[in-house]
Design a protein around this motif. Structure first.
Motif, PDB file in Angstrom:
ATOM      1  N   UNK A   1      -5.927   6.188  -3.659  1.00  0.00           N
ATOM      2  CA  UNK A   1      -5.555   5.536  -2.412  1.00  0.00           C
ATOM      3  C   UNK A   1      -6.733   5.480  -1.455  1.00  0.00           C
ATOM      4  N   UNK A   2      -7.440   6.612  -1.346  1.00  0.00           N
ATOM      5  CA  UNK A   2      -8.606   6.655  -0.454  1.00  0.00           C
ATOM      6  C   UNK A   2      -9.709   5.723  -0.934  1.00  0.00           C
TER       7      UNK A   2
ATOM      8  N   UNK B   1       0.830  -1.209   0.000  1.00  0.00           N
ATOM      9  CA  UNK B   1       0.000   0.000   0.000  1.00  0.00           C
ATOM     10  C   UNK B   1       0.863   1.256   0.000  1.00  0.00           C
ATOM     11  N   UNK B   2       1.980   1.212   0.713  1.00  0.00           N
ATOM     12  CA  UNK B   2       2.906   2.340   0.688  1.00  0.00           C
ATOM     13  C   UNK B   2       3.466   2.532  -0.719  1.00  0.00           C
TER      14      UNK B   2
ATOM     15  N   UNK C   1     -12.029  -1.557   3.613  1.00  0.00           N
ATOM     16  CA  UNK C   1     -12.757  -1.471   4.884  1.00  0.00           C
ATOM     17  C   UNK C   1     -14.192  -1.961   4.729  1.00  0.00           C
ATOM     18  N   UNK C   2     -14.834  -1.603   3.608  1.00  0.00           N
ATOM     19  CA  UNK C   2     -16.205  -2.059   3.371  1.00  0.00           C
ATOM     20  C   UNK C   2     -16.262  -3.577   3.248  1.00  0.00           C
TER      21      UNK C   2
ATOM     22  N   UNK D   1       1.016   6.871  -6.983  1.00  0.00           N
ATOM     23  CA  UNK D   1      -0.152   7.647  -7.388  1.00  0.00           C
ATOM     24  C   UNK D   1       0.140   9.141  -7.287  1.00  0.00           C
ATOM     25  N   UNK D   2      -0.182   9.863  -8.345  1.00  0.00           N
ATOM     26  CA  UNK D   2      -0.017  11.323  -8.303  1.00  0.00           C
ATOM     27  C   UNK D   2      -1.057  11.977  -7.427  1.00  0.00           C
ATOM     28  N   UNK D   3      -2.203  11.368  -7.337  1.00  0.00           N
ATOM     29  CA  UNK D   3      -3.275  11.887  -6.498  1.00  0.00           C
ATOM     30  C   UNK D   3      -3.592  10.856  -5.419  1.00  0.00           C
TER      31      UNK D   3
END
Length: 492
Positions: free
Chosen positions: A340-341, A327-328, A348-349, A334-336
């Motif tokens: 990631x979010x 994930x890191x 989580x869902x 990712x530029x944005x």
């Protein structure tokens, strides 16, 4: 052309200022430790009572921890020697904080929290602060970790000890101080004495050092330490080998697909170009922990079935490290941060349904609270009580009030005075004779159990068949409670 006339042309050639890229703040060491620890405690306390229910293995811990240390040791000579250290620890915990359901499970919650902080520090040392924080947060979210964080057994404690032994190993490689190796060896030995299969993590550590090509002196120090751990564990292994009957219920691998899925995900994460720091790379440490303990247990199961996923719960250390580092890596590419979010919310869902399910009584293979309640509900004062087979007496022993007004027809000596889990039963002839003295018998049978080829069990079933008829059966999670009434015209 005047200077004033050339001005606008010059202005048009100046490029607009480029905003500096926003850098994500790097978490501090304290955050890497405290955040996973806090999340693990919060998840562990959420629904910890499971509607005030208890399952069979927890019931054994609960019963034995009520005995004094001498009784625990004498009982362990007959059965469950592999768990004797855990029972002794829980006896002391009960003495300090009282013997209740929360006290039974809180040590596992705290052990999971300690393990989560250790995973965070491992990730920090091997791949940086962000990877450490993510790994530490992933660890308590893993469904298997959530499950055993709320159980009164030794598995979470073993996982915590293996985590910190692994951290001591990683720290000890560059420093080579003898006291660091002593800490590593003592921690690993404590984990192995709590559960013998923790020794498989020792093998994973050895493979990590070999693949990392550490100096010969480091390999020698690890070899000496590992030999000391094995030597300290050997007496327990030899003594407990004679109690192999206690794992006779394992007929094949238990929950193997889940472990295989975790191994596949871990190896896939390891293929990414993860950040590396120090002489030991994160994938080289994590992949053996994920793969080897389960694989070695499967190989041993070719001789005798032994594979149960909770025996290698500490494999989740490796998958948490790999997922955190991946994930890191994904975040840095990712530029944005929007993607990631989105990925984090999706994960989580997906974890919500299993997290809710794990906090229900149905998430365990049996429910001794429900079994005892069914016996109390179906039985009348003066009825006979029969266990098919006798070793299932532990299913109602956690709460003696459930069977207080019933007569245990087969019991010759109770579990405490006989230093056993289920007591000592009468000879087959005497059991049959006592059964014929009662007009009503409440029989308890584990749902998936088959009566062993034992004269006592044959006497129970044949007497019920010839002299009694089934009046009604209550099915609860893990058992059947059947009421039999005397048939005055027995079948031939």
């Amino acid at each position: 052309m005047s200077v004033a006339e050339r001005g606008p042309a010059v202005a048009r050639t100046v490029p607009p200022p480029v905003p500096a890229p926003r850098r994500t703040p790097v978490p501090s060491r304290a955050v890497v430790v405290v955040a996973p620890l806090s999340l693990a405690i919060a998840l562990g306390l959420w629904g910890i009572r499971r509607k005030d229910t208890m399952w069979g293995d927890e019931s054994v811990t609960y019963q034995l921890a009520h005995r004094d240390l001498a009784q625990i040791w004498r009982t362990a000579q007959h059965v469950d020697l592999v768990h004797v250290l855990h029972y002794a620890v829980m006896h002391e915990v009960f003495g300090l904080f009282g013997a209740g359901l929360l006290t039974l499970r809180l040590p596992s919650v705290l052990a999971t929290a300690v393990a989560a902080s250790g995973v965070g520090l491992l990730g920090l040392r091997l791949a940086g602060p962000r990877a450490g924080l993510l790994a530490g947060l992933v660890f308590p979210l893993l469904p298997q970790v959530q499950k055993y964080a709320q159980e009164g057994r030794s598995y979470a404690m073993v996982c915590a000890l293996v985590t910190w032994a692994t951290y001591a190993l990683v720290v000890g490689v560059p420093h080579r101080a003898r006291w660091r190796w002593a800490v590593y060896g003592a921690t690993m030995l404590a984990a192995c004495l709590l559960h013998e299969f923790a020794v498989l993590a020792l093998v994973a550590h050895g493979v990590t050092l070999v693949v990392s090509r550490v100096p010969r002196a480091v390999l020698k120090a690890w070899s000496v330490t590992a030999a000391g751990v094995v030597a300290g564990l050997l007496p327990l292994v030899i003594r407990s080998a004679g109690q192999s009957e206690q794992v006779s219920w394992i007929s094949g691998p238990v929950r193997l697909p889940g472990l295989l899925a975790v191994a596949v995900v871990g190896v896939a994460c390891a293929l990414a170009p993860l950040e590396a720091r120090g002489p030991v790379r994160l994938p080289v440490l994590a992949v053996p922990i994920v793969v080897l303990p389960g694989l070695l247990l499967l190989i041993a199961s070719l001789v005798k079935p032994l594979f149960v996923d909770r025996y290698v719960l500490y494999s989740n250390i490796g998958i948490a490290l790999l997922l955190g580092a991946w994930m890191d890596h994904f975040h840095r590419r990712q530029r944005s941060s929007r993607n990631t979010w989105i990925a984090a919310v999706a994960v989580l869902a997906a974890l919500v349904p299993p997290s809710l399910s794990l906090r229900t009584p149905q998430s365990r293979s049996d429910d001794v609270t429900a079994i005892g309640a069914a016996v109390r509900e179906e039985g009348r004062p003066g009825d006979g009580l029969l266990y098919l087979s006798g070793r299932h007496r532990i299913l109602t022993a956690a709460n003696p009030e459930d069977t207080r007004f019933l007569t245990d027809l087969a019991l010759a000596q109770d579990p405490v005075s006989s230093n056993t889990l289920a007591g000592v039963e009468l000879p087959a002839r005497d059991i049959a004779a006592r059964m014929l003295e009662f007009d009503r018998i409440v029989a308890v049978r584990a749902a998936s159990a088959h009566s062993p080829a034992d004269p006592r069990e044959e006497a129970k079933t044949s007497t019920l068949r010839r002299h009694f008829r089934e009046y009604g059966t209550t099915r609860v999670d893990g058992a059947r409670v059947t009421v039999y009434v005397r048939d005055r015209a027995p079948a031939p």
